[in-house]
Design an enzyme around this catalytic site. Structure first.
Site, PDB file in Angstrom:
ATOM      1  N   ASP A   1       5.828  79.115  49.645  1.00  0.00           N
ATOM      2  CA  ASP A   1       5.254  78.445  50.805  1.00  0.00           C
ATOM      3  C   ASP A   1       5.022  79.396  51.970  1.00  0.00           C
ATOM      4  O   ASP A   1       5.427  80.554  51.942  1.00  0.00           O
ATOM      5  CB  ASP A   1       6.170  77.286  51.250  1.00  0.00           C
ATOM      6  CG  ASP A   1       7.657  77.639  51.160  1.00  0.00           C
ATOM      7  OD1 ASP A   1       8.006  78.814  51.363  1.00  0.00           O
ATOM      8  OD2 ASP A   1       8.464  76.741  50.881  1.00  0.00           O
TER       9      ASP A   1
ATOM     10  N   ASN B   1      17.753  67.574  52.365  1.00  0.00           N
ATOM     11  CA  ASN B   1      17.119  66.298  52.006  1.00  0.00           C
ATOM     12  C   ASN B   1      16.526  66.334  50.602  1.00  0.00           C
ATOM     13  O   ASN B   1      15.814  65.418  50.199  1.00  0.00           O
ATOM     14  CB  ASN B   1      16.051  65.906  53.022  1.00  0.00           C
ATOM     15  CG  ASN B   1      14.874  66.872  53.058  1.00  0.00           C
ATOM     16  OD1 ASN B   1      14.889  67.907  52.375  1.00  0.00           O
ATOM     17  ND2 ASN B   1      13.863  66.548  53.841  1.00  0.00           N
TER      18      ASN B   1
ATOM     19  N   HIS C   1      14.457  68.739  49.411  1.00  0.00           N
ATOM     20  CA  HIS C   1      13.155  69.370  49.236  1.00  0.00           C
ATOM     21  C   HIS C   1      13.286  70.703  48.503  1.00  0.00           C
ATOM     22  O   HIS C   1      14.292  71.399  48.621  1.00  0.00           O
ATOM     23  CB  HIS C   1      12.412  69.539  50.575  1.00  0.00           C
ATOM     24  CG  HIS C   1      12.934  70.623  51.472  1.00  0.00           C
ATOM     25  ND1 HIS C   1      13.463  70.373  52.709  1.00  0.00           N
ATOM     26  CD2 HIS C   1      12.977  71.969  51.333  1.00  0.00           C
ATOM     27  CE1 HIS C   1      13.811  71.500  53.292  1.00  0.00           C
ATOM     28  NE2 HIS C   1      13.525  72.489  52.461  1.00  0.00           N
TER      29      HIS C   1
ATOM     30  N   GLU D   1       8.579  67.592  50.463  1.00  0.00           N
ATOM     31  CA  GLU D   1       9.503  66.712  51.155  1.00  0.00           C
ATOM     32  C   GLU D   1       9.650  65.372  50.407  1.00  0.00           C
ATOM     33  O   GLU D   1       8.825  65.029  49.561  1.00  0.00           O
ATOM     34  CB  GLU D   1       8.988  66.449  52.574  1.00  0.00           C
ATOM     35  CG  GLU D   1       8.849  67.704  53.435  1.00  0.00           C
ATOM     36  CD  GLU D   1      10.167  68.187  54.009  1.00  0.00           C
ATOM     37  OE1 GLU D   1      11.233  67.715  53.556  1.00  0.00           O
ATOM     38  OE2 GLU D   1      10.155  69.041  54.911  1.00  0.00           O
TER      39      GLU D   1
END
Length: 241
Positions: free
Chosen positions: A67, A136, A138, A143
């Site tokens: 990313d 979380n 990811h 996400e």
């Protein structure tokens, strides 16, 4: 899935680096999928040490990063291109033309996503993909969502991710809200996946991701469906499994 327990961050980093080094030694022209963030820093440090000792040769290795923040130039010290240069690339004998990171300054997001997907295809896919794990769930910047994103796409970062990344910026207002990220399908098509995790703040999500239901609300849970996943974690991160 195989799980390797390390006593602390340093041992976790060493074990992860040994697995990556084995891939490079077995296939000198391999394609490595690379991750950023604080967790893999120690792993990259170990790889640099291996190169400096003469044990590793990166001259034929090719890389694709997961990313990049939208809006940050490669020269920005918070960009992931800058991170990779400083933590690995400029310390080993890799050819920079063989390293790939999404272009955070691309004006046409759709065209940049298509370009990056083609880069991965042209390389013949990823031999080993290194992943960190967000609190979380990811992976990359995929996400929690109602569906698994397939290929490279532009994502709006959740507040929890922005908050987690704010420690790296002078002000939380400086943290980008958008990023290009490799999609779940691209990650899952890697031949081998290596996940690194440390710290007790990762314990809950490791339990959910690897021992709970497979759901896009916990993106990393999809890794349960991959045939060759290795999780390397320290005792704190693996404390609930």
């Amino acid at each position: 899935m195989r799980i390797y327990r390390a006593k602390d961050y340093e041992e976790m980093s060493r074990k992860a680096a040994n697995l990556i080094a084995a891939q490079v030694i077995m296939k000198p022209d391999c394609v490595l999928g690379l991750a950023t963030g604080t967790t893999p820093v120690g792993t990259y440090r170990q790889l640099v040490e291996g190169y400096e000792k003469g044990d590793l040769d990166f001259s034929a290795v090719k890389t694709v990063n997961l990313d990049e923040y939208k809006g940050l130039s490669p020269e920005n010290n918070q960009s992931y291109r800058y991170f990779m240069n400083e933590n690995l690339f400029r310390h080993v004998n890799i050819c920079l033309e063989n390293t790939n990171v999404p272009n955070g300054l691309a004006e046409d997001a759709e065209a940049e996503c298509a370009r990056y997907n083609q880069v991965i295809r042209d390389l013949g896919g990823i031999d080993l993909q290194l992943l960190g794990l967000g609190v979380n769930g990811h992976i990359g910047f995929n996400e929690p969502d109602d569906a698994f994103a397939k290929e490279t796409h532009l994502v709006t970062l959740t507040q929890s991710t922005i908050d987690a990344n704010s420690r790296l910026f002078d002000r939380i207002e400086d943290v980008p809200h958008y990023a290009f990220t490799m999609g779940i399908r691209s990650i899952m098509q890697a031949r081998k996946i290596l996940v690194v995790a440390n710290g007790e703040n990762k314990a809950d999500i490791i339990k959910k991701a690897f021992f709970g239901p497979v759901t896009p609300q916990v993106p990393a849970s999809i890794l349960q469906m991959h045939p060759d996943v290795i999780l390397v974690g320290d005792e704190a991160a693996l404390g609930k499994i």
